[in-house]
Design an enzyme around this catalytic site. Structure first.
Site, PDB file in Angstrom:
ATOM      1  CD  GLU A 266      68.379  68.130 -63.586  1.00  0.00           C
ATOM      2  OE1 GLU A 266      67.419  68.389 -64.311  1.00  0.00           O
ATOM      3  OE2 GLU A 266      69.121  68.997 -63.114  1.00  0.00           O
TER       4      GLU A 266
ATOM      5  CE1 TYR B 142      69.024  61.793 -67.194  1.00  0.00           C
ATOM      6  CE2 TYR B 142      68.700  63.572 -65.610  1.00  0.00           C
ATOM      7  CZ  TYR B 142      69.324  62.393 -65.979  1.00  0.00           C
ATOM      8  OH  TYR B 142      70.244  61.816 -65.131  1.00  0.00           O
TER       9      TYR B 142
ATOM     10  CE  LYS C 157      68.556  58.686 -65.295  1.00  0.00           C
ATOM     11  NZ  LYS C 157      69.343  57.508 -64.929  1.00  0.00           N
TER      12      LYS C 157
ATOM     13  CB  THR D  36      69.266  62.180 -61.385  1.00  0.00           C
ATOM     14  OG1 THR D  36      69.606  63.562 -61.467  1.00  0.00           O
ATOM     15  CG2 THR D  36      67.935  61.999 -62.107  1.00  0.00           C
TER      16      THR D  36
END
Ligand code: NAP
Ligand code: GDD
Length: 338
Positions: A127, A149, A153, A125
């Site tokens: 992010e 998160y 990831k 991601t």
């Protein structure tokens, strides 16, 4: 003989679009689904029920992952399962880490020991870029995750790189920027907005829409186009990682304006300062209120993709524009609610 693909996260937005795509291409699709207490047998979209083989399991349970790999020895394995909501990852950091990191370890270990020919796709991601340095983020940009998160990831991303380099597994990450559509969960900001705007249009609510940070900028694309990129990544001769995004960035405020514009309502922003600004419609009703409950302990201010590698190597390019994406979502929500 048809190819076999496993999809974890098949009940989610991307999983359902990817299943549609692979079925269209003639694949046999196996979906890993978790048992649910309220809606047995699973939350998988109804149109997929008789087309997909459901395998009951959980990525955090290595026994179920290994049994799946033993039974099907799939050609391709798309790991889309995640606790995918960034805000929730501060409230459930352990659960997030288990699914988003340990789940990936379970799959990679399983592929290494049981089915080393299986090509593996990891749903990485944007992010991971977090507190960005580069104006546009590419495969070589610095990572600076800003949530439990994103940390999980990023660890999973590096694990994927490591299993590729250590065991010669065809393991790749797609580093996808935000992608949305009618199947998006309603707790993500885009769908929350379009769902509310549809209710406003149909007279189903008079309450103002409660939102958090209106200033964050995201590179929002259209989900069905993004799952095509996932598939193309696994069709290459060599395993590699790719950034996938549109290259255009808009604020949450822009998204609100575009969604109301889709129902012919002009938005006028008001309030003391940028953070507290709410909005009124052109007839004076308060339609948006800023609510501190939806702010995060740390924010990713800006994401914008440089997907030139995907264009060059995969021949992948998005076609749905920001304003069209918003219209598609508003139109869908009006239809669903009518
Ligand atoms: P989503 O709609 O939230 O779907 C998440 C899926 O993961 C659901 O099917 C959920 O199943 C499943 N899941 C959760 N925990 C699990 C577990 N322990 N074992 C097995 N399955 C589990 O997410 P999405 O938007 O489709 O995103 C797909 C993937 O791409 C995620 O990994 C996400 O982090 C990543 N990603 C998404 C975006 C985006 O903009 N959408 C961008 C970059 C990366 P249940 O129905 O059982 O809960
Ligand atoms: N969810 C939500 N709800 N977000 C809000 C709200 C609100 O009421 N108000 C403002 N926001 C802001 C968030 O603070 C964030 O800056 C932005 O809207 C987008 O939030 P989300 O829609 O929840 O998505 P995300 O960008 O945090 O994460 C999504 O995209 C990632 C890729 O960049 C998810 O799909 C992740 O799984 C994915 O990895």
């Amino acid at each position: 003989m048809s190819k076999t693909a496993v999809i974890t996260g098949i009940t989610g937005q991307d999983g359902s679009h990817l299943a549609d795509l692979l079925l269209e291409k003639g694949y046999t699709v196996i979906g890993l689904t978790r048992r649910t207490s309220t809606e047995p047998p699973s939350r998988m979209r109804k149109h997929l029920w008789d087309k997909v083989i459901q395998f009951s399991g959980d990525v955090t349970d290595s026994y179920s992952v290994e049994s799946l790999l033993k039974q099907y020895q799939p050609d391709e394995f798309y790991n889309l399962a995640a606790q995918s909501h960034v805000g929730t990852s501060w409230k459930q950091p352990e659960e997030t880490t288990k699914v988003d990191y340990l789940g990936v370890l379970n799959i990679l270990k399983g592929i290494q020991l049981i089915s080393p020919h299986t090509k593996f796709y990891q749903a990485s991601t944007s992010e991971m870029f977090g507190k960005v340095k580069d104006e546009y983020q590419s495969e070589t940009s610095r990572f600076y995750p800003r949530s439990p998160y994103a940390v999980a990831k990023l660890a999973a991303y590096w694990l994927t790189v490591n299993y590729r380099e250590s065991y010669d597994i065809f393991a790749c990450s797609g580093i996808l920027f935000n992608h949305e559509g009618p199947r998006r969960g309603r707790d993500f900001v885009t769908r929350k907005i379009t769902d509310h705007v549809a209710k406003y249009k149909l007279g189903l609510t008079k309450d103002p829409l409660q939102l958090g940070n209106l200033n964050s900028m995201r590179d929002w694309g259209y989900a069905p186009e993004f799952v095509e990129a996932m598939w193309r990544i696994l069709q290459q001769d060599t395993p590699q990682d790719f950034v996938i995004g549109t290259g255009e960035s808009h604020s949450v405020r822009d998204f609100v304006e575009a969604a109301y514009k889709a129902i012919d309502v002009d938005v006028e922003w008001s309030g003391e300062n940028e953070t507290e600004k709410g909005a009124r419609s052109d007839n004076g009703e308060i339609i948006v209120e800023v609510n501190k409950d939806f702010f995060r302990p740390a924010e990713v201010e800006l994401l914008r993709a440089d997907a030139s590698k995907a264009k060059e190597v995969l021949g992948w390019e998005p076609t749905v524009t920001f304003s069209r994406l918003v219209e598609i979502m508003v139109e869908n929500d009006i239809e669903e609610l009518s």
